[in-house]
Design an enzyme around this catalytic site. Structure first.
Site, short mmCIF file in Angstrom:
data_model
loop_
_atom_site.label_atom_id
_atom_site.label_comp_id
_atom_site.label_asym_id
_atom_site.label_seq_id
_atom_site.Cartn_x
_atom_site.Cartn_y
_atom_site.Cartn_z
N ALA A 21 24.01 -11.17 11.21
CA ALA A 21 23.36 -11.21 12.53
C ALA A 21 22.82 -9.82 12.84
CB ALA A 21 24.35 -11.62 13.60
N LYS A 22 22.00 -9.72 13.86
CA LYS A 22 21.58 -8.41 14.36
C LYS A 22 21.15 -8.57 15.80
CE LYS A 22 21.03 -4.30 12.41
NZ LYS A 22 21.78 -3.87 11.23
#
Ligand code: GLU
Length: 417
Positions: free
Chosen positions: A104-105
Site C-alpha cells: 500500500a502507499k
C-alpha cells in the site's frame, strides 16, 4: 522534460518479468490493478484562521500475502499514479524479501516545509481519520516515507488509538521507541542499502575501496552514506535540495551529517577543503563506481542516463530509474540493483516492529540488525540465483522472485466468490 508515469513504468516491468516466467495472463492480470484506491479531502484550520483543504490518498495494491503495508509521503507534486505505483512496488518489495505483507502507499499533496508544526499535526490527524476505515493492524499499516517521520507516525498512532479508546501501536510502524517503535527502524532502510551494495560489489567481483555517490541526504541517503563510509568506501559525492558536494578523495561523512543536523537538515553553505559544489545533474554524472539515488522517482531518465559514469546503480529511492533509462544503462553495461530489493530494509524492520507490537514484546537491537542482515543477504542471493540461471537483469530477476510468490499465493487462495 518528458512526463514519466511511474505506474506505466511499473506495468512495463511487471509485463516483462511475467513473460520471462512464462505466465499466462490470467495468473498475473490482477496485479496490474490496485485492490482499493481512496482519495480524501483534508480540511485544516491554518494558523491565520483560514481553512485550507488538502488532497490525500491511500492506495492498497494487494493483500494476497498479508495485510497491506507501506509508507505515507507528503509532497506537493504527488499524484494518484505515483501513489498507485508506489503501492505496487511495496507489494513486490514485501514479496522479494518474503515478509507476510501486501503493499500500500499513502500521500498528501502538500509541501510540509510551508506548514507550521501545529498545521502539520492537525493535517496529519485529520488525514488519519479520513483513511481510518481502511487502515489498522490487521488491514493496512502505514509507515514513514518522503517527508514523514517518527513524530508524524506518533500522531497517527495517537489519533487512531484515541478514536478506538485504547493504545493500538501496531497501526503504524516507524514510531518513536517510547510508544512502541522498534530499535533499528530509523537506520533500517540505509542499513539494507549498504548490505545490498556490499553483496552487489561481491557479485560483480569488485574488491576493496570504491567511490560512491549518494543522491539525497534524507534518512535513506544519510544512513547509507554513513554505513558505506564505515565499511571503508570513499563517498565522493552527496546532495540534498541545496545541491551537490563533491570531493574525488572522499567526503567527511560524519561531519556532513552533523552539519545537516545542525542546520535544519540542510547542507546549504557546507564547505570543507577539497569540496566542490556541484549541481544535482552533475552528481548523477560524476566520476564514481557506484551511484545510489536516494531521493525521489524518475531521477535517471532517457535524457541523462547516457551521462552516468558509475559502474553500478543501487536504488535507495523508489523508482529513481525510468524504464527507458534502465534500457540505456543496460546497453552501456551499467547494472541497477532495483528498489524493491535494495531499499527493502525499511519495511523488513517495520515488520519486526509490527510483530513486537502485536505480540507485546520488545527485541534487542543486535537481534534486529542480525535478522535484517540475514533477510537482506538471503533475498539478494534469491535474486542473484535467478540472474545467474536465466541471464536476466537484477530488476527482472527481483520481479520474477516477487511475482512467482504472489501468483502462488493468489492460486492457493483462489478468486472470491
Ligand atoms: N516507505 C518505506 C518504503 O518505501 C517503508 C515502508 C514501510 O516500512 O512500511 O519501503
Amino acid at each position: 522534460m518528458a512526463n514519466y508515469n511511474p505506474y506505466d513504468n511499473m506495468l512495463s516491468v511487471l509485463e516483462s518479468a511475467a513473460q520471462k516466467l512464462g505466465l499466462e495472463r490470467k495468473d498475473y492480470e490482477a496485479l496490474k490493478y490496485p485492490e482499493r484506491e481512496l482519495k480524501v479531502s483534508i480540511p485544516v484550520k491554518m494558523d491565520n484562521g483560514e481553512l485550507q483543504v488538502f488532497e490525500g490518498y491511500r492506495v492498497q495494491h494487494s493483500s494476497s500475502r498479508g495485510p497491506c503495508k507501506g509508507g505515507i509521503r507528503y509532497h506537493p507534486h504527488v499524484d494518484i499514479d505515483e501513489v498507485k505505483a508506489l503501492a505496487a512496488w511495496m507489494t513486490f518489495k514485501c514479496a522479494v524479501v518474503n515478509i507476510p505483507y501486501g503493499g500500500a502507499k499513502g500521500a498528501v499533496k502538500v509541501d510540509p516545509a510551508k506548514l507550521s508544526k501545529g498545521e502539520l499535526e492537525r493535517m496529519t490527524r485529520r488525514f488519519t481519520t479520513a483513511i481510518m476505515p481502511i487502515i489498522g493492524p490487521e488491514k493496512d499499516i502505514p509507515a514513514p516515507d518522503v517527508n514523514t517521520n517518527a513524530e508524524i507516525m506518533g500522531w497517527i498512532m495517537d489519533t487512531y488509538s484515541m478514536l478506538h479508546g485504547y493504545a493500538i501501536p501496531g497501526v503504524v510502524t516507524g514510531k518513536s521507541v517510547d510508544i512502541g517503535g522498534s530499535l533499528g527502524r530509523p537506520e533500517a532502510t540505509g542499513r539494507g542499502v549498504s548490505i545490498v551494495t556490499r553483496e552487489a560489489l561481491k557479485h560483480f567481483k569488485t574488491e576493496g575501496k570504491v567511490r560512491i555517490a549518494v543522491q539525497g541526504m534524507g534518512n535513506v541517503g544519510s544512513i547509507s552514506a554513513k554505513l558505506l563510509h564505515e565499511m571503508g568506501h570513499n563517498i565522493v559525492a552527496v546532495s540534498d535540495v541545496s545541491g551537490g558536494y563533491y570531493n574525488p578523495d572522499g567526503l567527511d561523512i560524519p561531519a556532513i551529517i552533523k552539519y545537516s543536523a545542525d542546520h535544519k537538515l540542510s547542507l546549504e553553505g557546507y564547505t570543507a577543503p577539497g569540496v566542490k559544489k556541484i549541481t544535482n545533474a552533475e552528481l548523477l554524472a560524476c566520476e564514481c563506481d557506484v551511484l545510489i539515488p536516494c531521493a525521489l522517482q524518475n531521477q535517471i531518465t532517457a535524457e541523462n542516463a547516457g551521462a552516468v559514469k558509475a559502474k553500478l546503480v543501487v536504488e535507495g529511492a523508489n523508482g529513481p530509474v525510468t524504464v527507458e533509462a534502465d534500457e540505456i544503462l543496460a546497453k552501456r553495461g551499467i547494472p541497477s540493483i532495483p528498489d524493491i530489493l535494495a531499499n527493502a530494509g525499511g519495511v523488513v524492520v517495520s515488520y519486526f516492529e509490527w510483530v513486537q507490537n502485536i505480540q507485546e514484546l520488545t527485541w534487542e537491537e543486535d537481534q534486529i540488525n542480525a535478522t535484517l542482515e540475514k533477510i537482506m543477504v538471503r533475498s539478494f542471493k534469491d535474486v542473484e540465483a535467478i540472474v545467474n540461471e536465466k541471464s536476466v537483469s537484477f530488476r527482472i530477476a527481483a520481479y520474477m522472485v516477487a511475482i512467482s510468490k504472489l501468483v502462488r499465493a493468489k492460486k492457493i487462495r483462489g478468486v472470491f466468490p
